[in-house]
Enzyme design. Sequence first.
Site, PDB file in Angstrom:
ATOM      1  N   HIS A 128      11.495   9.571 -28.059  1.00 41.02           N
ATOM      2  CA  HIS A 128      10.431  10.474 -27.621  1.00 41.02           C
ATOM      3  C   HIS A 128      10.806  11.952 -27.850  1.00 41.02           C
ATOM      4  CE1 HIS A 128       7.126  12.001 -25.275  1.00 41.02           C
ATOM      5  NE2 HIS A 128       7.972  12.661 -24.495  1.00 41.02           N
ATOM      6  N   ARG A 149      -0.612  21.984 -15.478  1.00 35.69           N
ATOM      7  CA  ARG A 149       0.415  20.959 -15.761  1.00 35.69           C
ATOM      8  C   ARG A 149       0.409  20.550 -17.242  1.00 35.69           C
ATOM      9  NH1 ARG A 149       2.433  16.148 -11.710  1.00 35.69           N
ATOM     10  NH2 ARG A 149       3.929  15.237 -13.155  1.00 35.69           N
ATOM     11  N   GLU A 198      -2.662  17.308 -12.334  1.00 36.48           N
ATOM     12  CA  GLU A 198      -3.098  17.699 -13.688  1.00 36.48           C
ATOM     13  C   GLU A 198      -4.619  17.905 -13.749  1.00 36.48           C
ATOM     14  OE1 GLU A 198      -0.807  15.662 -16.634  1.00 36.48           O
ATOM     15  OE2 GLU A 198      -1.963  16.522 -18.272  1.00 36.48           O
ATOM     16  N   ARG A 231       0.808  -1.239   0.000  1.00 39.68           N
ATOM     17  CA  ARG A 231       0.000   0.000   0.000  1.00 39.68           C
ATOM     18  C   ARG A 231       0.833   1.277   0.000  1.00 39.68           C
ATOM     19  NH1 ARG A 231      -2.828  -3.197   3.670  1.00 39.68           N
ATOM     20  NH2 ARG A 231      -4.641  -4.156   2.716  1.00 39.68           N
ATOM     21  N   LYS A 254       4.503  11.362 -11.355  1.00 40.19           N
ATOM     22  CA  LYS A 254       3.726  10.491 -12.249  1.00 40.19           C
ATOM     23  C   LYS A 254       4.478   9.176 -12.381  1.00 40.19           C
ATOM     24  CE  LYS A 254       1.297  13.694 -15.320  1.00 40.19           C
ATOM     25  NZ  LYS A 254       1.153  14.144 -16.721  1.00 40.19           N
ATOM     26  N   GLU A 267      13.415  18.231 -24.656  1.00 39.65           N
ATOM     27  CA  GLU A 267      12.578  18.593 -23.498  1.00 39.65           C
ATOM     28  C   GLU A 267      13.132  19.855 -22.821  1.00 39.65           C
ATOM     29  OE1 GLU A 267       9.734  17.175 -22.741  1.00 39.65           O
ATOM     30  OE2 GLU A 267       9.825  15.212 -23.720  1.00 39.65           O
ATOM     31  N   ASN A 269       2.922  19.510 -21.958  1.00 37.13           N
ATOM     32  CA  ASN A 269       2.675  18.684 -23.140  1.00 37.13           C
ATOM     33  C   ASN A 269       2.877  19.442 -24.453  1.00 37.13           C
ATOM     34  OD1 ASN A 269       2.022  16.417 -21.624  1.00 37.13           O
ATOM     35  ND2 ASN A 269      -0.102  17.085 -21.379  1.00 37.13           N
ATOM     36  N   HIS A 307       3.272  12.702 -30.049  1.00 36.81           N
ATOM     37  CA  HIS A 307       2.762  11.350 -29.760  1.00 36.81           C
ATOM     38  C   HIS A 307       2.241  10.696 -31.027  1.00 36.81           C
ATOM     39  CE1 HIS A 307       2.065  12.214 -25.210  1.00 36.81           C
ATOM     40  NE2 HIS A 307       3.223  11.642 -25.426  1.00 36.81           N
ATOM     41  N   LYS A 337       9.851  22.819 -13.693  1.00 35.23           N
ATOM     42  CA  LYS A 337       8.904  21.704 -13.535  1.00 35.23           C
ATOM     43  C   LYS A 337       8.300  21.731 -12.131  1.00 35.23           C
ATOM     44  CE  LYS A 337       7.307  17.248 -14.330  1.00 35.23           C
ATOM     45  NZ  LYS A 337       7.348  15.999 -15.051  1.00 35.23           N
ATOM     46  N   HIS A 361       3.635  17.724 -27.729  1.00 35.85           N
ATOM     47  CA  HIS A 361       3.369  16.302 -27.506  1.00 35.85           C
ATOM     48  C   HIS A 361       2.154  15.779 -28.281  1.00 35.85           C
ATOM     49  CE1 HIS A 361       6.424  16.811 -24.517  1.00 35.85           C
ATOM     50  NE2 HIS A 361       6.303  15.591 -24.052  1.00 35.85           N
TER      51      HIS A 361
HETATM   52  P1  NAD Z   1      14.881   4.947 -20.887  1.00 34.80           P
HETATM   53  O1  NAD Z   1      14.628   4.869 -19.455  1.00 34.80           O
HETATM   54  O2  NAD Z   1      14.440   3.803 -21.742  1.00 34.80           O
HETATM   55  O3  NAD Z   1      16.436   5.192 -21.117  1.00 34.80           O
HETATM   56  C1  NAD Z   1      16.935   5.245 -22.436  1.00 34.80           C
HETATM   57  C2  NAD Z   1      18.089   4.272 -22.644  1.00 34.80           C
HETATM   58  O4  NAD Z   1      19.256   4.822 -22.051  1.00 34.80           O
HETATM   59  C3  NAD Z   1      17.882   2.913 -21.995  1.00 34.80           C
HETATM   60  O5  NAD Z   1      18.394   1.930 -22.847  1.00 34.80           O
HETATM   61  C4  NAD Z   1      18.729   2.990 -20.730  1.00 34.80           C
HETATM   62  O6  NAD Z   1      19.192   1.723 -20.325  1.00 34.80           O
HETATM   63  C5  NAD Z   1      19.855   3.870 -21.184  1.00 34.80           C
HETATM   64  N1  NAD Z   1      20.497   4.655 -20.125  1.00 34.80           N
HETATM   65  C6  NAD Z   1      19.894   5.352 -19.141  1.00 34.80           C
HETATM   66  N2  NAD Z   1      20.790   6.060 -18.453  1.00 34.80           N
HETATM   67  C7  NAD Z   1      22.001   5.784 -18.976  1.00 34.80           C
HETATM   68  C8  NAD Z   1      23.321   6.214 -18.713  1.00 34.80           C
HETATM   69  N3  NAD Z   1      23.571   7.132 -17.775  1.00 34.80           N
HETATM   70  N4  NAD Z   1      24.320   5.697 -19.455  1.00 34.80           N
HETATM   71  C9  NAD Z   1      24.067   4.799 -20.447  1.00 34.80           C
HETATM   72  N5  NAD Z   1      22.847   4.394 -20.779  1.00 34.80           N
HETATM   73  C10 NAD Z   1      21.827   4.879 -20.054  1.00 34.80           C
HETATM   74  O7  NAD Z   1      14.235   6.257 -21.543  1.00 34.80           O
HETATM   75  P2  NAD Z   1      14.031   7.759 -21.044  1.00 34.80           P
HETATM   76  O8  NAD Z   1      14.057   8.564 -22.269  1.00 34.80           O
HETATM   77  O9  NAD Z   1      14.903   8.103 -19.910  1.00 34.80           O
HETATM   78  O10 NAD Z   1      12.546   7.720 -20.465  1.00 34.80           O
HETATM   79  C11 NAD Z   1      11.430   7.448 -21.273  1.00 34.80           C
HETATM   80  C12 NAD Z   1      10.281   7.039 -20.399  1.00 34.80           C
HETATM   81  O11 NAD Z   1       9.985   8.098 -19.510  1.00 34.80           O
HETATM   82  C13 NAD Z   1       9.007   6.742 -21.162  1.00 34.80           C
HETATM   83  O12 NAD Z   1       8.466   5.544 -20.701  1.00 34.80           O
HETATM   84  C14 NAD Z   1       8.088   7.908 -20.799  1.00 34.80           C
HETATM   85  O13 NAD Z   1       6.731   7.539 -20.794  1.00 34.80           O
HETATM   86  C15 NAD Z   1       8.580   8.250 -19.431  1.00 34.80           C
HETATM   87  N6  NAD Z   1       8.303   9.637 -19.014  1.00 34.80           N
HETATM   88  C16 NAD Z   1       7.699   9.823 -17.817  1.00 34.80           C
HETATM   89  C17 NAD Z   1       7.432  11.099 -17.365  1.00 34.80           C
HETATM   90  C18 NAD Z   1       6.831  11.300 -16.008  1.00 34.80           C
HETATM   91  O14 NAD Z   1       6.473  12.431 -15.675  1.00 34.80           O
HETATM   92  N7  NAD Z   1       6.729  10.267 -15.208  1.00 34.80           N
HETATM   93  C19 NAD Z   1       7.794  12.210 -18.150  1.00 34.80           C
HETATM   94  C20 NAD Z   1       8.416  11.994 -19.364  1.00 34.80           C
HETATM   95  C21 NAD Z   1       8.666  10.696 -19.792  1.00 34.80           C
HETATM   96  N1  GLY Z   2       5.850  14.977 -18.282  1.00 34.15           N
HETATM   97  C1  GLY Z   2       4.580  15.558 -18.062  1.00 34.15           C
HETATM   98  C2  GLY Z   2       4.215  15.703 -16.625  1.00 34.15           C
HETATM   99  O1  GLY Z   2       4.974  15.384 -15.753  1.00 34.15           O
HETATM  100  O2  GLY Z   2       3.125  16.128 -16.347  1.00 34.15           O
END
Ligand code: NAD
Ligand code: GLY
Length: 363
Positions: A267, A243, A238, A122, A144, A186, A247, A254, A228, A250
């Site tokens: 992305h 918030r 949101e 929980r 998120k 970003e 986007n 997307h 942020k 996006h």
């Molecule tokens: P990711 O986590 O897949 O990382 C990208 C690649 O880089 C992976 O292969 C990872 O293993 C590698 N990597 C990470 N750090 C490294 C380092 N220091 N050295 C070498 N390799 C490294 O992708 P991302 O772009 O970090 O994140 C994308 C995800 O984030 C998506 O799922 C998206 O939906 C999510 N996201 C969430 C929010 C939120 O607010 N929660 C906001 C934006 C994106």
């Molecule tokens: N990345 C969008 C949010 O955090 O709301």
Amino acid sequence: MATTIPVALGERGYEIEIGRGTLGEAASFLRQRRPIKHVVVVSDSTVGPLHGQRLVEALAGEGVRVDLLIVPAGETSKCVAEAEHLWHEMAKCNADRKTVVVAIGGGVVGDLAGFLAATYARGLGFFQIPTTLLAQVDSSVGGKVGINLPAAKNIVGAFWQPVGVLIDLDVLKTLPEREYRSGLAEVVKYGVIMDAAFFEYLERNVEGLIARDGEVLEYVVAQCCRLKALVVTQDEREETGIRAILNYGHTFGHAIEQVGGYGALLHGEAVAIGMVCASQLAEKMGRIPAEITKRQVELLKKLELPIAIGALDDDALLAAMRHDKKTESGRLRFVLPSRMGHVETVADVDLGLVREVLAANHL
Ligand code: NAD
Ligand code: GLY
């Protein structure tokens, strides 16, 4: 010298600490904020050996009982099967209500481990140690967390704020070039949506950005986190529309990701194209002068990010946009600039103008 940025969310408030070479001091960062008898570190198959293992050793060296759970690198790990696997692993390592979860990795690990923390027993204390630029400037802040279903991305999840975010800029040294540049999209986004002076700073510091200069990065990551945090504290869940400004780019982005096939574009690359499209749309609606789009195009090009859609089908892109979370009752809504450093959410956008923008961007 570390920079500390507060995220003022009352009892759910926390700090983001940004520095260089701070991973080795993670134990004291955690301990200052939570009792840490048992820590479960979640990482992926790439970041685990590069940085996760070092974190585990630093914690174990401080007498903390620590388990390391590794998921395969990549978006496909943000799924029900991997979440279930992690729940079972938590039980196997006798996690209890006092166990603390630490995510070390990109946005995938942060979202998945955060979901694990939000759901196991929980809800457990949760820390983020983001290792991609995207995760440092966006996904690790704001709470998120979640996983994907085949039908929709990020559709199962929660708002579960971390107890702290530790950003060690040195981990970016191992990040592949394309991932790094994708994160820069970003960064550019924050300038356009909230901070004209920051956008100018980025224009003046392209070389430092490309070279991953330590001082430039420290300022840039800190400023993005400040911005942020400001948004998240005004609209944590949101609900008010504030918030949603995050986007920007996006809705187009997307759709481009989805129609192009996930994985073809990163992305941030899709967001770069999406920002150009959104800005052109704003121009066509008479909301901004052409200069605002031109500055974004020039900066994105200098950062070697894509700005054109390629050979994707316009009807498929429009259909994907209609399914975007930001549509209400089938009407198209976009986050559009009204000047540099300011955006607004605009409802009821003329479909003909959206088509014109798509048609002009197929180079
Ligand atoms: P990711 O986590 O897949 O990382 C990208 C690649 O880089 C992976 O292969 C990872 O293993 C590698 N990597 C990470 N750090 C490294 C380092 N220091 N050295 C070498 N390799 C490294 O992708 P991302 O772009 O970090 O994140 C994308 C995800 O984030 C998506 O799922 C998206 O939906 C999510 N996201 C969430 C929010 C939120 O607010 N929660 C906001 C934006 C994106
Ligand atoms: N990345 C969008 C949010 O955090 O709301």
